[in-house]
Design a protein around this motif. Structure first.
Motif, PDB file in Angstrom:
ATOM      1  N   ASP A  65       0.831  -1.204   0.000  1.00  0.00           N
ATOM      2  CA  ASP A  65       0.000   0.000   0.000  1.00  0.00           C
ATOM      3  C   ASP A  65       0.865   1.252   0.000  1.00  0.00           C
ATOM      4  N   ILE A  66       1.924   1.226   0.793  1.00  0.00           N
ATOM      5  CA  ILE A  66       2.814   2.388   0.871  1.00  0.00           C
ATOM      6  C   ILE A  66       3.497   2.625  -0.468  1.00  0.00           C
ATOM      7  N   VAL A  67       3.972   1.562  -1.103  1.00  0.00           N
ATOM      8  CA  VAL A  67       4.634   1.688  -2.401  1.00  0.00           C
ATOM      9  C   VAL A  67       3.673   2.259  -3.431  1.00  0.00           C
ATOM     10  N   GLN A  68       2.429   1.817  -3.396  1.00  0.00           N
ATOM     11  CA  GLN A  68       1.440   2.352  -4.332  1.00  0.00           C
ATOM     12  C   GLN A  68       1.231   3.849  -4.093  1.00  0.00           C
ATOM     13  N   LEU A  69       1.209   4.246  -2.851  1.00  0.00           N
ATOM     14  CA  LEU A  69       1.100   5.668  -2.525  1.00  0.00           C
ATOM     15  C   LEU A  69       2.286   6.444  -3.072  1.00  0.00           C
ATOM     16  N   LEU A  70       3.492   5.922  -2.864  1.00  0.00           N
ATOM     17  CA  LEU A  70       4.699   6.635  -3.282  1.00  0.00           C
ATOM     18  C   LEU A  70       4.760   6.805  -4.794  1.00  0.00           C
ATOM     19  N   SER A  71       4.138   5.891  -5.531  1.00  0.00           N
ATOM     20  CA  SER A  71       4.168   5.972  -6.987  1.00  0.00           C
ATOM     21  C   SER A  71       3.184   6.992  -7.540  1.00  0.00           C
ATOM     22  N   ASN A  72       2.222   7.388  -6.721  1.00  0.00           N
ATOM     23  CA  ASN A  72       1.216   8.353  -7.181  1.00  0.00           C
ATOM     24  C   ASN A  72       0.623   9.057  -5.966  1.00  0.00           C
ATOM     25  N   SER A  73       1.333  10.034  -5.459  1.00  0.00           N
ATOM     26  CA  SER A  73       0.953  10.648  -4.184  1.00  0.00           C
ATOM     27  C   SER A  73       0.244  11.986  -4.323  1.00  0.00           C
ATOM     28  N   SER A  74       0.137  12.510  -5.537  1.00  0.00           N
ATOM     29  CA  SER A  74      -0.430  13.850  -5.712  1.00  0.00           C
ATOM     30  C   SER A  74      -1.852  13.943  -5.185  1.00  0.00           C
ATOM     31  N   SER A  75      -2.681  12.955  -5.519  1.00  0.00           N
ATOM     32  CA  SER A  75      -4.066  12.961  -5.068  1.00  0.00           C
ATOM     33  C   SER A  75      -4.151  12.854  -3.553  1.00  0.00           C
ATOM     34  N   PHE A  76      -3.332  11.991  -2.983  1.00  0.00           N
ATOM     35  CA  PHE A  76      -3.291  11.829  -1.531  1.00  0.00           C
ATOM     36  C   PHE A  76      -2.960  13.149  -0.847  1.00  0.00           C
ATOM     37  N   ILE A  77      -1.899  13.786  -1.286  1.00  0.00           N
ATOM     38  CA  ILE A  77      -1.461  15.026  -0.650  1.00  0.00           C
ATOM     39  C   ILE A  77      -2.528  16.103  -0.778  1.00  0.00           C
ATOM     40  N   SER A  78      -3.133  16.214  -1.957  1.00  0.00           N
ATOM     41  CA  SER A  78      -4.158  17.223  -2.182  1.00  0.00           C
ATOM     42  C   SER A  78      -5.346  17.019  -1.244  1.00  0.00           C
ATOM     43  N   GLN A  79      -5.813  15.759  -1.144  1.00  0.00           N
ATOM     44  CA  GLN A  79      -6.954  15.476  -0.281  1.00  0.00           C
ATOM     45  C   GLN A  79      -6.601  15.680   1.189  1.00  0.00           C
ATOM     46  N   ALA A  80      -5.416  15.256   1.582  1.00  0.00           N
ATOM     47  CA  ALA A  80      -5.006  15.398   2.975  1.00  0.00           C
ATOM     48  C   ALA A  80      -4.901  16.864   3.370  1.00  0.00           C
ATOM     49  N   VAL A  81      -4.389  17.703   2.487  1.00  0.00           N
ATOM     50  CA  VAL A  81      -4.294  19.138   2.770  1.00  0.00           C
ATOM     51  C   VAL A  81      -5.687  19.740   2.892  1.00  0.00           C
ATOM     52  N   ASP A  82      -6.591  19.350   2.012  1.00  0.00           N
ATOM     53  CA  ASP A  82      -7.964  19.859   2.082  1.00  0.00           C
ATOM     54  C   ASP A  82      -8.618  19.500   3.412  1.00  0.00           C
ATOM     55  N   VAL A  83      -8.413  18.267   3.852  1.00  0.00           N
ATOM     56  CA  VAL A  83      -8.982  17.834   5.132  1.00  0.00           C
ATOM     57  C   VAL A  83      -8.358  18.613   6.286  1.00  0.00           C
ATOM     58  N   ALA A  84      -7.056  18.834   6.224  1.00  0.00           N
ATOM     59  CA  ALA A  84      -6.373  19.575   7.279  1.00  0.00           C
ATOM     60  C   ALA A  84      -6.937  20.983   7.414  1.00  0.00           C
ATOM     61  N   ILE A  85      -7.197  21.603   6.283  1.00  0.00           N
ATOM     62  CA  ILE A  85      -7.762  22.952   6.295  1.00  0.00           C
ATOM     63  C   ILE A  85      -9.198  22.919   6.818  1.00  0.00           C
ATOM     64  N   GLY A  86      -9.974  21.952   6.342  1.00  0.00           N
ATOM     65  CA  GLY A  86     -11.383  21.883   6.711  1.00  0.00           C
ATOM     66  C   GLY A  86     -11.632  21.507   8.155  1.00  0.00           C
ATOM     67  N   THR A  87     -10.725  20.742   8.754  1.00  0.00           N
ATOM     68  CA  THR A  87     -10.923  20.289  10.134  1.00  0.00           C
ATOM     69  C   THR A  87     -10.107  21.090  11.135  1.00  0.00           C
ATOM     70  N   ASN A  88      -9.315  22.029  10.656  1.00  0.00           N
ATOM     71  CA  ASN A  88      -8.566  22.936  11.519  1.00  0.00           C
ATOM     72  C   ASN A  88      -7.547  22.225  12.402  1.00  0.00           C
ATOM     73  N   ILE A  89      -7.036  21.083  11.948  1.00  0.00           N
ATOM     74  CA  ILE A  89      -6.018  20.378  12.729  1.00  0.00           C
ATOM     75  C   ILE A  89      -4.687  21.124  12.663  1.00  0.00           C
ATOM     76  N   THR A  90      -3.813  20.825  13.611  1.00  0.00           N
ATOM     77  CA  THR A  90      -2.470  21.419  13.603  1.00  0.00           C
ATOM     78  C   THR A  90      -1.640  20.840  12.475  1.00  0.00           C
ATOM     79  N   GLY A  91      -1.803  19.552  12.237  1.00  0.00           N
ATOM     80  CA  GLY A  91      -1.056  18.863  11.191  1.00  0.00           C
ATOM     81  C   GLY A  91      -1.312  17.370  11.281  1.00  0.00           C
TER      82      GLY A  91
END
Length: 226
Positions: A65-91
């Protein structure tokens, strides 16, 4: 009970990181506030109400699963950043602990991924912390130390003995600067599950304090009464 303990000691706790998201190749991997596992309740709003910093964990033990993420991480990073902004977490706290051994190429790709992830979060005032250890070549301390990750927490210090703790701490200090090194402090013996004595825990704590290390992370809840 865990949340009540955190509330009681909120003046002594800077931040809380809880297992909230699990990396799954079928679900990339954070979708809104929908958690990947029903066993991971979303306690972030409660923690935020206490005024402590929040670093939801993103966990995985699957190297594939990790290797699959590393091969195509753009979508993951984009979604994770959106969630971070929307939920007001520190990180976030990334706690990938693959059960299978990784090679040098994967280790380098992981460091590159963390650089991109940290940079994307920093653009929005969010932080990234990462858990590391030396029991798998997945973690290349030399490469990781040169990334813009805000803090690295060594799990090598989950040692059952004082000497093992001291050795692990010295090893981490050869790679990570004091400004970025976090030390994992466990309160039980990982070999037999028995709670460590207060003197054993305090000796480790004082060792950390004497070295002017920036971060200390206690694993896990519930905490012993001392």
């Amino acid at each position: 009970a865990d949340l009540a303990a955190i509330k009681e000691h909120k003046g002594d706790i800077t931040a809380v990181s809880c297992e909230q998201y699990e990396l799954e190749t079928e679900v990339w991997p954070v979708q809104g506030e929908v958690l990947a596992s029903a066993n991971m309740p979303n306690v972030t709003p409660f923690l935020e109400s206490l005024g402590v910093q929040t670093y939801p964990m993103i966990i995985s033990s699957s190297l594939s699963d990790i290797v699959q993420l590393l091969s195509n991480s753009s979508s993951f990073i984009s979604q994770a950043v959106d969630v971070a902004i929307g939920t007001n977490i520190t990180g976030y706290n990334v706690d990938f602990e693959p059960e299978s051994p990784a090679n040098a190429t994967i280790a380098a790709e992981y460091a590159e991924f963390l650089t991109r992830f940290a940079d994307a979060l920093h653009e929005h005032g969010k932080k990234l912390t990462v858990d590391v250890a030396d029991w798998n070549s997945f973690w290349n301390y030399s490469l990781l130390s040169r990334t813009p990750v805000d803090a690295f927490y060594t799990m090598d210090t989950y040692a059952p003995t004082k000497s093992g703790f001291n050795q692990a701490l010295s090893y981490a200090l050869t790679y990570f600067p004091l400004s970025k090194l976090g030390v994992g402090l466990i309160t039980y013996n990982v070999n037999n599950g028995q709670t460590l004595s207060s003197s054993a825990v305090f000796s480790r704590l004082f060792n950390v304090l004497s070295r002017d290390i920036s971060y200390l992370s206690v694993w896990c809840m519930p905490l012993p009464s001392f």
